[in-house]
Scaffold this motif. Structure first.
Motif, mmCIF file in Angstrom:
data_model
loop_
_atom_site.group_PDB
_atom_site.id
_atom_site.type_symbol
_atom_site.label_atom_id
_atom_site.label_comp_id
_atom_site.label_asym_id
_atom_site.label_seq_id
_atom_site.Cartn_x
_atom_site.Cartn_y
_atom_site.Cartn_z
ATOM 1 N N LEU A 148 3.512 -8.873 -8.734
ATOM 2 C CA LEU A 148 4.651 -7.583 -8.457
ATOM 3 C C LEU A 148 3.817 -6.731 -7.929
ATOM 4 O O LEU A 148 4.107 -5.207 -7.720
ATOM 5 C CB LEU A 148 4.632 -6.938 -10.036
ATOM 6 N N ALA A 149 2.874 -6.717 -7.015
ATOM 7 C CA ALA A 149 1.486 -5.534 -6.657
ATOM 8 C C ALA A 149 2.511 -4.842 -5.050
ATOM 9 O O ALA A 149 2.789 -3.663 -5.685
ATOM 10 C CB ALA A 149 0.284 -6.509 -5.347
ATOM 11 N N ILE A 150 3.170 -5.937 -4.286
ATOM 12 C CA ILE A 150 4.763 -5.039 -3.354
ATOM 13 C C ILE A 150 5.416 -4.331 -3.851
ATOM 14 O O ILE A 150 5.402 -3.116 -3.108
ATOM 15 C CB ILE A 150 4.461 -5.934 -2.954
ATOM 16 N N PRO A 151 6.562 -4.988 -4.113
ATOM 17 C CA PRO A 151 7.358 -3.962 -5.568
ATOM 18 C C PRO A 151 6.824 -3.563 -6.443
ATOM 19 O O PRO A 151 7.176 -2.228 -5.854
ATOM 20 C CB PRO A 151 7.847 -5.097 -6.068
ATOM 21 N N THR A 205 3.331 5.449 2.832
ATOM 22 C CA THR A 205 3.348 4.418 2.075
ATOM 23 C C THR A 205 1.993 3.855 1.978
ATOM 24 O O THR A 205 1.919 3.163 1.390
ATOM 25 C CB THR A 205 3.722 3.198 2.743
ATOM 26 N N ALA A 206 1.353 4.753 1.330
ATOM 27 C CA ALA A 206 0.133 4.840 0.868
ATOM 28 C C ALA A 206 -0.103 3.838 -0.691
ATOM 29 O O ALA A 206 -0.563 2.937 -1.025
ATOM 30 C CB ALA A 206 -0.476 6.034 -0.157
ATOM 31 N N SER A 207 0.624 4.041 -2.046
ATOM 32 C CA SER A 207 0.941 3.018 -2.652
ATOM 33 C C SER A 207 1.191 1.549 -2.434
ATOM 34 O O SER A 207 0.714 0.518 -2.862
ATOM 35 C CB SER A 207 2.006 3.659 -4.034
ATOM 36 N N THR A 208 2.445 1.411 -1.028
ATOM 37 C CA THR A 208 2.369 -0.078 -1.009
ATOM 38 C C THR A 208 1.249 -0.517 -0.189
ATOM 39 O O THR A 208 0.856 -1.630 -0.988
ATOM 40 C CB THR A 208 3.866 0.374 0.658
ATOM 41 N N ALA A 209 0.663 0.510 0.442
ATOM 42 C CA ALA A 209 -0.722 -0.229 1.383
ATOM 43 C C ALA A 209 -1.418 -0.831 0.659
ATOM 44 O O ALA A 209 -2.817 -1.393 0.327
ATOM 45 C CB ALA A 209 -0.875 1.133 1.697
ATOM 46 N N ALA A 210 -2.225 0.266 -0.947
ATOM 47 C CA ALA A 210 -2.258 -0.232 -2.265
ATOM 48 C C ALA A 210 -2.795 -1.101 -2.725
ATOM 49 O O ALA A 210 -2.673 -1.992 -3.375
ATOM 50 C CB ALA A 210 -2.666 1.566 -2.784
ATOM 51 N N GLY A 211 -1.181 -1.807 -2.651
ATOM 52 C CA GLY A 211 -0.572 -2.641 -3.543
ATOM 53 C C GLY A 211 -1.292 -3.761 -2.462
ATOM 54 O O GLY A 211 -1.155 -4.810 -2.945
ATOM 55 N N LEU A 212 -1.154 -3.785 -1.102
ATOM 56 C CA LEU A 212 -0.971 -4.626 -0.404
ATOM 57 C C LEU A 212 -3.289 -5.189 -0.562
ATOM 58 O O LEU A 212 -3.476 -5.919 -0.880
ATOM 59 C CB LEU A 212 -1.780 -4.278 0.375
#
Length: 415
Positions: free
Chosen positions: A63-66, A328-335
């Motif tokens: 679920l990290a990226i979604p 895309t800070a949160s998507t990058a944080a998810g990565l």
């Protein structure tokens, strides 16, 4: 005539996020300090109780990226949903006094966790002024480790049912506080990302972000392996389970302090890569010492030192990520979180194969930790060549108050 006064940082939003983040860790580790008692209470094996924690990294990997894509599009709604799922999971564990209800609650909390933790860079970027973001990310990350400390403290002080009630109340309070704190719309940052495949592609195609993700794989994995297998690895040296618990608690408490202090100081001087290189070498040396002379007295020094220097690597990487990923800070944080969780699964699993042989296990952990040094140099190499679009601050450029970029470890310099 002077212009309007600059907007101030909304620290209430950061505080609300910190409480919600701490709660996710509190519920994650509810059963860790009482594994044996919980197994007897639910009439299952200790291995089954272990799955009440293991579902978290497994869900995070999926679920990290979604979750990051959701947060980049709907930051306030996404993080509130994550906090609500956390509180609902805490309540679900009280619906019945059985292992099935406990597992169902843990799964619900595990689904909400990425929506909370991935928001750390987004909350900092959208609610804090530029000069305050390193501090905000450091404090937000430290709050997650503080939640771990509270989990261990409450687990040793309360009976199981009372523990579940207190956890549920804390989770409900946290989500209410977060809802109040996020009533004001964000003040800073870029427009919300459109999300979807294009946002993920933009994040993944950024070589700098990929190098940062590769970097965090090692320290996160080393820390998790060390805390997971500490009792088993030190048992042959006469370290009791109670003493091992003390070591782990000191390790995390020191990590909370280090995460609140070191990233801010490093960012102010543009020395993040140097500080992380030092942390890697100190951690490797500590593991080597434990391999050669294991014992409670030495571990009493090594564990807090490792916690103080190694855990701050995560907020430093997240802060550099926030600089590089604008919309895309949160998507990058998810990565970043995804890579860290994978590191935890891989390195912990690898060390677990030799858990009954402390000497090679500790030496292997030291060797694996040193692999972060080439990753650090790769981060510097990419950042030195990075040419951001006009109007976008480069990932290794400092705030106005921090005039130097992150320096390369071992004497390198940035252009």
């Amino acid at each position: 005539m002077s212009g309007p006064a600059p907007a101030r940082s909304n620290w209430a939003a950061l505080a609300g996020f910190a409480a919600a983040a701490a709660t996710t860790q509190l519920l994650w580790l509810t059963f860790a300090p009482i594994t044996t008692d919980a197994a007897k209470h639910y009439r299952v094996s200790e291995g089954a109780i272990g799955w009440l924690a293991n579902v978290f990294p497994l869900c995070y990997v999926v679920l990290a990226i979604p979750a990051g894509l959701v947060l980049d599009r709907w930051l306030r709604g996404g993080v509130l949903l994550g906090a609500l799922l956390t509180a609902a999971g805490g309540g679900l564990r009280l619906a019945g006094d059985s292992f099935g209800w406990a597992l169902a609650g843990q799964v619900l909390v595990a689904i909400g966790q990425p929506l909370v933790l991935n928001a750390i860079t987004g909350v900092a970027a959208r609610y804090l002024a530029d000069d305050d973001r390193a501090k905000g990310i450091a404090l937000g990350t430290a709050s997650t480790f503080a939640g771990m400390v509270v989990a261990f403290a409450l687990g040793t002080a309360l009976p199981l049912r009372g523990l579940l009630v207190v956890n549920a109340l804390l989770a409900a309070t946290a989500v209410a506080g977060l809802a109040v704190a996020l009533r004001r719309p964000p003040t800073y940052g870029a427009a919300p990302s459109a999300g979807g495949v294009s946002a993920f592609r933009a994040t993944w195609n950024d070589r700098y972000l990929r190098r940062l993700a590769l970097l965090v794989f090692v320290p996160f994995g080393t820390f998790t392996a060390l805390t997971t297998w500490a009792e088993a690895l030190l048992d042959p040296a006469g370290v009791s389970s109670t003493q091992a618990g003390v070591l782990l608690l000191l390790n995390i408490v020191a990590g909370v302090g280090g995460s609140a202090l070191l990233p801010v100081a490093a960012a102010r001087r543009g020395r993040q890569l140097h500080v992380m290189a030092a942390a890697v070498m100190v951690t490797a040396a500590g593991c080597a010492l434990l391999a050669l002379a294991p014992g409670f007295a030495l571990a009493l020094v090594v564990f807090p030192v490792i916690g103080f220097v190694l855990l701050p690597c995560l907020p430093m990487v997240l802060e550099l990520t926030e600089r590089a990923a604008v919309a895309t800070a949160s998507t990058a944080a998810g990565l970043i979180w995804l890579s860290g969780q994978l590191g935890a699964l891989v390195i912990t699993g690898a060390i677990g194969t030799s858990v009954h042989h402390p000497l090679p296990a500790f030496l292997a952990l030291a060797a694996v930790t040193l692999l972060a040094l080439p990753a650090l140099r790769a981060v510097h190499a990419v950042s030195a060549r990075r040419s951001p679009p006009p109007g976008i601050r480069p990932p290794d450029a400092t705030r106005p108050a921090r005039p130097r970029p992150p320096a390369a470890p071992h004497g390198g310099s940035s252009r």
